[in-house]
Design a protein around this motif. Sequence first.
Motif, PDB file in Angstrom:
ATOM      1  N   ILE A 166       7.204  10.000 -18.979  1.00  8.79           N
ATOM      2  CA  ILE A 166       6.228   8.927 -18.874  1.00  8.79           C
ATOM      3  C   ILE A 166       4.850   9.522 -18.558  1.00  8.79           C
ATOM      4  O   ILE A 166       4.737  10.449 -17.760  1.00  8.79           O
ATOM      5  CB  ILE A 166       6.664   7.882 -17.819  1.00  8.79           C
ATOM      6  CG1 ILE A 166       5.758   6.667 -17.859  1.00  8.79           C
ATOM      7  CG2 ILE A 166       6.702   8.468 -16.425  1.00  8.79           C
ATOM      8  CD1 ILE A 166       6.301   5.470 -17.114  1.00  8.79           C
ATOM      9  N   PHE A 167       3.850   9.062 -19.241  1.00  4.66           N
ATOM     10  CA  PHE A 167       2.466   9.512 -19.075  1.00  4.66           C
ATOM     11  C   PHE A 167       2.306  11.007 -19.364  1.00  4.66           C
ATOM     12  O   PHE A 167       1.445  11.664 -18.787  1.00  4.66           O
ATOM     13  CB  PHE A 167       1.937   9.185 -17.666  1.00  4.66           C
ATOM     14  CG  PHE A 167       1.928   7.723 -17.336  1.00  4.66           C
ATOM     15  CD1 PHE A 167       1.139   6.832 -18.052  1.00  4.66           C
ATOM     16  CD2 PHE A 167       2.709   7.224 -16.307  1.00  4.66           C
ATOM     17  CE1 PHE A 167       1.127   5.481 -17.749  1.00  4.66           C
ATOM     18  CE2 PHE A 167       2.708   5.875 -15.994  1.00  4.66           C
ATOM     19  CZ  PHE A 167       1.918   4.998 -16.718  1.00  4.66           C
ATOM     20  N   GLU A 168       3.125  11.549 -20.258  1.00  3.20           N
ATOM     21  CA  GLU A 168       3.114  12.983 -20.529  1.00  3.20           C
ATOM     22  C   GLU A 168       1.741  13.461 -21.012  1.00  3.20           C
ATOM     23  O   GLU A 168       1.240  14.492 -20.558  1.00  3.20           O
ATOM     24  CB  GLU A 168       4.195  13.339 -21.552  1.00  3.20           C
ATOM     25  CG  GLU A 168       4.456  14.816 -21.659  1.00  3.20           C
ATOM     26  CD  GLU A 168       4.955  15.427 -20.352  1.00  3.20           C
ATOM     27  OE1 GLU A 168       4.526  16.548 -20.035  1.00  3.20           O
ATOM     28  OE2 GLU A 168       5.745  14.786 -19.644  1.00  3.20           O
ATOM     29  N   GLU A 169       1.128  12.732 -21.942  1.00  2.00           N
ATOM     30  CA  GLU A 169      -0.180  13.143 -22.458  1.00  2.00           C
ATOM     31  C   GLU A 169      -1.226  13.118 -21.350  1.00  2.00           C
ATOM     32  O   GLU A 169      -2.068  14.013 -21.251  1.00  2.00           O
ATOM     33  CB  GLU A 169      -0.611  12.215 -23.608  1.00  2.00           C
ATOM     34  CG  GLU A 169      -1.927  12.615 -24.238  1.00  2.00           C
ATOM     35  CD  GLU A 169      -2.341  11.699 -25.386  1.00  2.00           C
ATOM     36  OE1 GLU A 169      -3.413  11.952 -25.949  1.00  2.00           O
ATOM     37  OE2 GLU A 169      -1.615  10.744 -25.703  1.00  2.00           O
ATOM     38  N   LEU A 170      -1.152  12.115 -20.484  1.00  5.59           N
ATOM     39  CA  LEU A 170      -2.094  12.015 -19.371  1.00  5.59           C
ATOM     40  C   LEU A 170      -1.868  13.159 -18.380  1.00  5.59           C
ATOM     41  O   LEU A 170      -2.828  13.754 -17.879  1.00  5.59           O
ATOM     42  CB  LEU A 170      -1.955  10.653 -18.688  1.00  5.59           C
ATOM     43  CG  LEU A 170      -2.928  10.322 -17.566  1.00  5.59           C
ATOM     44  CD1 LEU A 170      -4.380  10.512 -17.992  1.00  5.59           C
ATOM     45  CD2 LEU A 170      -2.693   8.892 -17.090  1.00  5.59           C
ATOM     46  N   LYS A 171      -0.622  13.509 -18.107  1.00  4.96           N
ATOM     47  CA  LYS A 171      -0.314  14.639 -17.220  1.00  4.96           C
ATOM     48  C   LYS A 171      -0.927  15.923 -17.779  1.00  4.96           C
ATOM     49  O   LYS A 171      -1.524  16.715 -17.042  1.00  4.96           O
ATOM     50  CB  LYS A 171       1.202  14.828 -17.077  1.00  4.96           C
ATOM     51  CG  LYS A 171       1.879  13.843 -16.171  1.00  4.96           C
ATOM     52  CD  LYS A 171       3.380  14.129 -16.097  1.00  4.96           C
ATOM     53  CE  LYS A 171       4.090  13.074 -15.298  1.00  4.96           C
ATOM     54  NZ  LYS A 171       5.538  13.289 -15.207  1.00  4.96           N
ATOM     55  N   GLU A 172      -0.761  16.139 -19.068  1.00  3.75           N
ATOM     56  CA  GLU A 172      -1.313  17.340 -19.693  1.00  3.75           C
ATOM     57  C   GLU A 172      -2.825  17.352 -19.614  1.00  3.75           C
ATOM     58  O   GLU A 172      -3.430  18.399 -19.342  1.00  3.75           O
ATOM     59  CB  GLU A 172      -0.834  17.434 -21.151  1.00  3.75           C
ATOM     60  CG  GLU A 172       0.639  17.734 -21.282  1.00  3.75           C
ATOM     61  CD  GLU A 172       1.137  17.640 -22.718  1.00  3.75           C
ATOM     62  OE1 GLU A 172       0.318  17.476 -23.663  1.00  3.75           O
ATOM     63  OE2 GLU A 172       2.374  17.699 -22.899  1.00  3.75           O
ATOM     64  N   HIS A 173      -3.450  16.205 -19.849  1.00  6.92           N
ATOM     65  CA  HIS A 173      -4.912  16.117 -19.783  1.00  6.92           C
ATOM     66  C   HIS A 173      -5.400  16.445 -18.373  1.00  6.92           C
ATOM     67  O   HIS A 173      -6.369  17.197 -18.207  1.00  6.92           O
ATOM     68  CB  HIS A 173      -5.380  14.720 -20.203  1.00  6.92           C
ATOM     69  CG  HIS A 173      -6.868  14.562 -20.165  1.00  6.92           C
ATOM     70  ND1 HIS A 173      -7.681  15.028 -21.164  1.00  6.92           N
ATOM     71  CD2 HIS A 173      -7.680  14.005 -19.236  1.00  6.92           C
ATOM     72  CE1 HIS A 173      -8.932  14.768 -20.860  1.00  6.92           C
ATOM     73  NE2 HIS A 173      -8.962  14.153 -19.686  1.00  6.92           N
ATOM     74  N   ILE A 174      -4.756  15.888 -17.375  1.00 10.87           N
ATOM     75  CA  ILE A 174      -5.145  16.145 -15.993  1.00 10.87           C
ATOM     76  C   ILE A 174      -4.992  17.634 -15.662  1.00 10.87           C
ATOM     77  O   ILE A 174      -5.863  18.240 -15.021  1.00 10.87           O
ATOM     78  CB  ILE A 174      -4.343  15.274 -15.014  1.00 10.87           C
ATOM     79  CG1 ILE A 174      -4.746  13.809 -15.173  1.00 10.87           C
ATOM     80  CG2 ILE A 174      -4.529  15.722 -13.568  1.00 10.87           C
ATOM     81  CD1 ILE A 174      -3.831  12.827 -14.470  1.00 10.87           C
ATOM     82  N   ALA A 175      -3.905  18.239 -16.119  1.00 13.57           N
ATOM     83  CA  ALA A 175      -3.673  19.661 -15.864  1.00 13.57           C
ATOM     84  C   ALA A 175      -4.765  20.522 -16.489  1.00 13.57           C
ATOM     85  O   ALA A 175      -5.168  21.542 -15.920  1.00 13.57           O
ATOM     86  CB  ALA A 175      -2.302  20.068 -16.388  1.00 13.57           C
ATOM     87  N   GLU A 176      -5.266  20.105 -17.650  1.00 11.52           N
ATOM     88  CA  GLU A 176      -6.322  20.865 -18.330  1.00 11.52           C
ATOM     89  C   GLU A 176      -7.682  20.635 -17.701  1.00 11.52           C
ATOM     90  O   GLU A 176      -8.453  21.582 -17.517  1.00 11.52           O
ATOM     91  CB  GLU A 176      -6.403  20.450 -19.806  1.00 11.52           C
ATOM     92  CG  GLU A 176      -5.227  20.878 -20.629  1.00 11.52           C
ATOM     93  CD  GLU A 176      -5.272  20.277 -22.035  1.00 11.52           C
ATOM     94  OE1 GLU A 176      -6.306  19.725 -22.428  1.00 11.52           O
ATOM     95  OE2 GLU A 176      -4.252  20.364 -22.734  1.00 11.52           O
ATOM     96  N   VAL A 177      -7.997  19.395 -17.385  1.00  7.73           N
ATOM     97  CA  VAL A 177      -9.348  19.025 -16.958  1.00  7.73           C
ATOM     98  C   VAL A 177      -9.518  19.054 -15.445  1.00  7.73           C
ATOM     99  O   VAL A 177     -10.583  19.388 -14.941  1.00  7.73           O
ATOM    100  CB  VAL A 177      -9.705  17.614 -17.497  1.00  7.73           C
ATOM    101  CG1 VAL A 177     -11.080  17.186 -17.044  1.00  7.73           C
ATOM    102  CG2 VAL A 177      -9.602  17.592 -18.999  1.00  7.73           C
ATOM    103  N   GLU A 178      -8.487  18.689 -14.731  1.00  3.58           N
ATOM    104  CA  GLU A 178      -8.558  18.562 -13.274  1.00  3.58           C
ATOM    105  C   GLU A 178      -7.491  19.447 -12.623  1.00  3.58           C
ATOM    106  O   GLU A 178      -6.585  18.947 -11.989  1.00  3.58           O
ATOM    107  CB  GLU A 178      -8.322  17.104 -12.844  1.00  3.58           C
ATOM    108  CG  GLU A 178      -9.218  16.085 -13.510  1.00  3.58           C
ATOM    109  CD  GLU A 178     -10.608  16.068 -12.920  1.00  3.58           C
ATOM    110  OE1 GLU A 178     -10.796  16.535 -11.799  1.00  3.58           O
ATOM    111  OE2 GLU A 178     -11.502  15.546 -13.594  1.00  3.58           O
TER     112      GLU A 178
END
Length: 180
Positions: A166-178
């Motif tokens: 769940i929210f995998e794309e958002l998790k990846e984005h956060i890991a990259e950006v934040e």
Amino acid sequence: MLKRLMNDHKHIAILLNILAKKNHKLSQGESVNFALIRDVVEYMQVYAEHSHHPVEDITFDYFIKHFPSPSTTRLHDEHSSLAESSGALMYSLNLILSDVVISREKLVSDLKAYVEIQMAHMQYEEKELFPLFAKHMQGSDWDKIWQQCEQRLVDDPLFNDSDDNIFEELKEHIAEVEPQ
């Protein structure tokens, strides 16, 4: 419990920062990932509105009942307004993702307002409510609140160590950006 609420706020602030950045790009005419924006709003609906806010409400209601304080409905009113705002924003995002044309200016305005009211709400809680809770409530109070909240407490579906998709794309984005 207060530590959990404050930790939730830290996570929500990360997401609101992502929304603010996406909104800035959108206002500049740049393309944005609307699915990612929708995922942030969905997280706010799934977790913040159905676990975090009810726990705050239970804590506040307990505090009002057990400690001398002015009675106010501001917290509950703001939680209702936030739910309405996220519902309206989610509706617009789902239309966009279904290829229905929505005015860019309206979306920019609605997204900006959403981020601003979320931030103002967290500031109210962190500057006015949380310090009162910390000052007056002891371990036994928090134990009683925990018991009342047990049914509302769910694991954070985004900021956890589980392998859920769940929210995998958002998790990846956060890991990259934040990065944490």
